[in-house]
Design a protein around this motif. Sequence first.
Motif, PDB file in Angstrom:
ATOM      1  N   UNK A  53       0.810  -1.226   0.000  1.00  0.00           N
ATOM      2  CA  UNK A  53       0.000   0.000   0.000  1.00  0.00           C
ATOM      3  C   UNK A  53       0.842   1.274   0.000  1.00  0.00           C
ATOM      4  N   UNK A  54       2.061   1.197   0.500  1.00  0.00           N
ATOM      5  CA  UNK A  54       2.908   2.396   0.533  1.00  0.00           C
ATOM      6  C   UNK A  54       4.042   2.336  -0.484  1.00  0.00           C
ATOM      7  N   UNK A  55       3.901   1.460  -1.479  1.00  0.00           N
ATOM      8  CA  UNK A  55       4.993   1.352  -2.459  1.00  0.00           C
ATOM      9  C   UNK A  55       5.205   2.694  -3.175  1.00  0.00           C
ATOM     10  N   UNK A  56       4.143   3.493  -3.246  1.00  0.00           N
ATOM     11  CA  UNK A  56       4.269   4.824  -3.858  1.00  0.00           C
ATOM     12  C   UNK A  56       5.287   5.709  -3.153  1.00  0.00           C
ATOM     13  N   UNK A  57       5.436   5.515  -1.822  1.00  0.00           N
ATOM     14  CA  UNK A  57       6.461   6.280  -1.087  1.00  0.00           C
ATOM     15  C   UNK A  57       7.853   5.910  -1.581  1.00  0.00           C
ATOM     16  N   UNK A  58       7.987   4.648  -2.047  1.00  0.00           N
ATOM     17  CA  UNK A  58       9.313   4.173  -2.449  1.00  0.00           C
ATOM     18  C   UNK A  58       9.567   4.378  -3.941  1.00  0.00           C
ATOM     19  N   UNK A  59       8.519   4.709  -4.689  1.00  0.00           N
ATOM     20  CA  UNK A  59       8.676   4.911  -6.136  1.00  0.00           C
ATOM     21  C   UNK A  59       8.827   6.385  -6.493  1.00  0.00           C
ATOM     22  N   UNK A  60       8.334   7.252  -5.615  1.00  0.00           N
ATOM     23  CA  UNK A  60       8.270   8.657  -6.013  1.00  0.00           C
ATOM     24  C   UNK A  60       9.611   9.366  -5.840  1.00  0.00           C
ATOM     25  N   UNK A  61       9.655  10.585  -6.343  1.00  0.00           N
ATOM     26  CA  UNK A  61      10.925  11.302  -6.436  1.00  0.00           C
ATOM     27  C   UNK A  61      10.913  12.574  -5.585  1.00  0.00           C
ATOM     28  N   UNK A  62      10.130  12.552  -4.518  1.00  0.00           N
ATOM     29  CA  UNK A  62      10.034  13.772  -3.708  1.00  0.00           C
ATOM     30  C   UNK A  62      11.106  13.855  -2.620  1.00  0.00           C
ATOM     31  N   UNK A  63      11.952  12.844  -2.542  1.00  0.00           N
ATOM     32  CA  UNK A  63      12.956  12.848  -1.486  1.00  0.00           C
ATOM     33  C   UNK A  63      12.360  12.399  -0.174  1.00  0.00           C
ATOM     34  N   UNK A  64      13.138  12.562   0.883  1.00  0.00           N
ATOM     35  CA  UNK A  64      12.715  12.034   2.176  1.00  0.00           C
ATOM     36  C   UNK A  64      11.657  12.889   2.845  1.00  0.00           C
ATOM     37  N   UNK A  65      10.667  12.221   3.436  1.00  0.00           N
ATOM     38  CA  UNK A  65       9.655  12.850   4.292  1.00  0.00           C
ATOM     39  C   UNK A  65       9.061  14.140   3.729  1.00  0.00           C
ATOM     40  N   UNK A  66       8.433  14.057   2.546  1.00  0.00           N
ATOM     41  CA  UNK A  66       7.860  15.262   1.952  1.00  0.00           C
ATOM     42  C   UNK A  66       6.799  15.939   2.834  1.00  0.00           C
ATOM     43  N   UNK A  67       6.048  15.123   3.624  1.00  0.00           N
ATOM     44  CA  UNK A  67       4.977  15.716   4.446  1.00  0.00           C
ATOM     45  C   UNK A  67       5.540  16.732   5.432  1.00  0.00           C
ATOM     46  N   UNK A  68       6.752  16.453   5.936  1.00  0.00           N
ATOM     47  CA  UNK A  68       7.370  17.378   6.890  1.00  0.00           C
ATOM     48  C   UNK A  68       7.678  18.716   6.212  1.00  0.00           C
ATOM     49  N   UNK A  69       7.804  18.681   4.867  1.00  0.00           N
ATOM     50  CA  UNK A  69       8.069  19.923   4.132  1.00  0.00           C
ATOM     51  C   UNK A  69       6.791  20.481   3.493  1.00  0.00           C
ATOM     52  N   UNK A  70       5.653  19.956   3.948  1.00  0.00           N
ATOM     53  CA  UNK A  70       4.385  20.505   3.480  1.00  0.00           C
ATOM     54  C   UNK A  70       3.966  20.029   2.098  1.00  0.00           C
ATOM     55  N   UNK A  71       4.528  18.908   1.647  1.00  0.00           N
ATOM     56  CA  UNK A  71       4.183  18.384   0.324  1.00  0.00           C
ATOM     57  C   UNK A  71       3.364  17.099   0.492  1.00  0.00           C
ATOM     58  N   UNK A  72       2.207  17.054  -0.157  1.00  0.00           N
ATOM     59  CA  UNK A  72       1.445  15.811  -0.228  1.00  0.00           C
ATOM     60  C   UNK A  72       1.974  15.045  -1.429  1.00  0.00           C
ATOM     61  N   UNK A  73       2.627  13.915  -1.195  1.00  0.00           N
ATOM     62  CA  UNK A  73       3.286  13.212  -2.302  1.00  0.00           C
ATOM     63  C   UNK A  73       2.310  12.407  -3.168  1.00  0.00           C
ATOM     64  N   UNK A 124      -2.753  14.266   7.266  1.00  0.00           N
ATOM     65  CA  UNK A 124      -4.208  14.423   7.080  1.00  0.00           C
ATOM     66  C   UNK A 124      -4.544  15.830   6.591  1.00  0.00           C
ATOM     67  N   UNK A 125      -3.920  16.800   7.203  1.00  0.00           N
ATOM     68  CA  UNK A 125      -4.134  18.194   6.830  1.00  0.00           C
ATOM     69  C   UNK A 125      -3.814  18.410   5.348  1.00  0.00           C
ATOM     70  N   UNK A 126      -2.639  17.921   4.936  1.00  0.00           N
ATOM     71  CA  UNK A 126      -2.206  18.072   3.543  1.00  0.00           C
ATOM     72  C   UNK A 126      -3.117  17.312   2.583  1.00  0.00           C
ATOM     73  N   UNK A 127      -3.712  16.233   3.084  1.00  0.00           N
ATOM     74  CA  UNK A 127      -4.540  15.384   2.220  1.00  0.00           C
ATOM     75  C   UNK A 127      -5.978  15.883   2.131  1.00  0.00           C
ATOM     76  N   UNK A 128      -6.284  16.957   2.840  1.00  0.00           N
ATOM     77  CA  UNK A 128      -7.612  17.555   2.702  1.00  0.00           C
ATOM     78  C   UNK A 128      -8.488  17.438   3.932  1.00  0.00           C
ATOM     79  N   UNK A 129      -7.971  16.835   5.015  1.00  0.00           N
ATOM     80  CA  UNK A 129      -8.764  16.724   6.251  1.00  0.00           C
ATOM     81  C   UNK A 129      -9.883  15.702   6.113  1.00  0.00           C
ATOM     82  N   UNK A 130     -10.771  15.626   7.107  1.00  0.00           N
ATOM     83  CA  UNK A 130     -11.872  14.665   7.062  1.00  0.00           C
ATOM     84  C   UNK A 130     -12.755  14.881   5.825  1.00  0.00           C
TER      85      UNK A 130
END
Length: 182
Positions: A53-73, A124-130
């Motif tokens: 389910x999280x293979x997208x985290x390992x395929x993408x090119x956003x670098x490490x921990x994009x959420x911490x930098x405010x990016x929804x990968x 959650x915030x970056x993904x649009x909340x509830x």
Amino acid sequence: MSEIVNEIEAVFETHGTAKYSEAVSQLEHALQCATLAEQENGRPALIAAALLHDIGHMLHKFGKNPAARGIDDRHEDIGAGWLNRHFGSEVSEPVRLHVDAKRYLCAVSPDYHDILSPASVRSLELQGGPLTSDEVRDFERGGYANDAVALRRWDDRAKVRDLETPGFAHFRPILEGLELAR
Ligand code: FE
């Protein structure tokens, strides 16, 4: 099929040691999630979805921990898109929906937000909340809602430091037994 499974194994070998959280690596998170799916009698396709389910985290090119930098990968779309080229929608759709399942559970289950990890709350915030009430209805009517919620519940529990699980090899035959996308 073996070729695709080898490719998946190589992705985990290359990127699986990356941190999923403070407590577990990407590979540990994937194995814990798949183990829960198997223990709770998920169908093979859903066990595969849990593992991948999280293979997208390992395929993408956003670098490490994009959420911490405010990016929804958008790792759910990246992962589902990749999986859909190889497997059927029974594998890719729960993966595509596992972020919406979190947003859904936050909307319909008041206690759910409390069990989220700090990182999941941040993303959650970056993904649009509830989800809104209209979105809740659409989610429930769409296909694979139950599978996505089950996957999400395992995902939220698959963060235990130093937990022993079967290794990737255990899940190989499950992946190899799946039908290829046509
Ligand atoms: Fe996850």
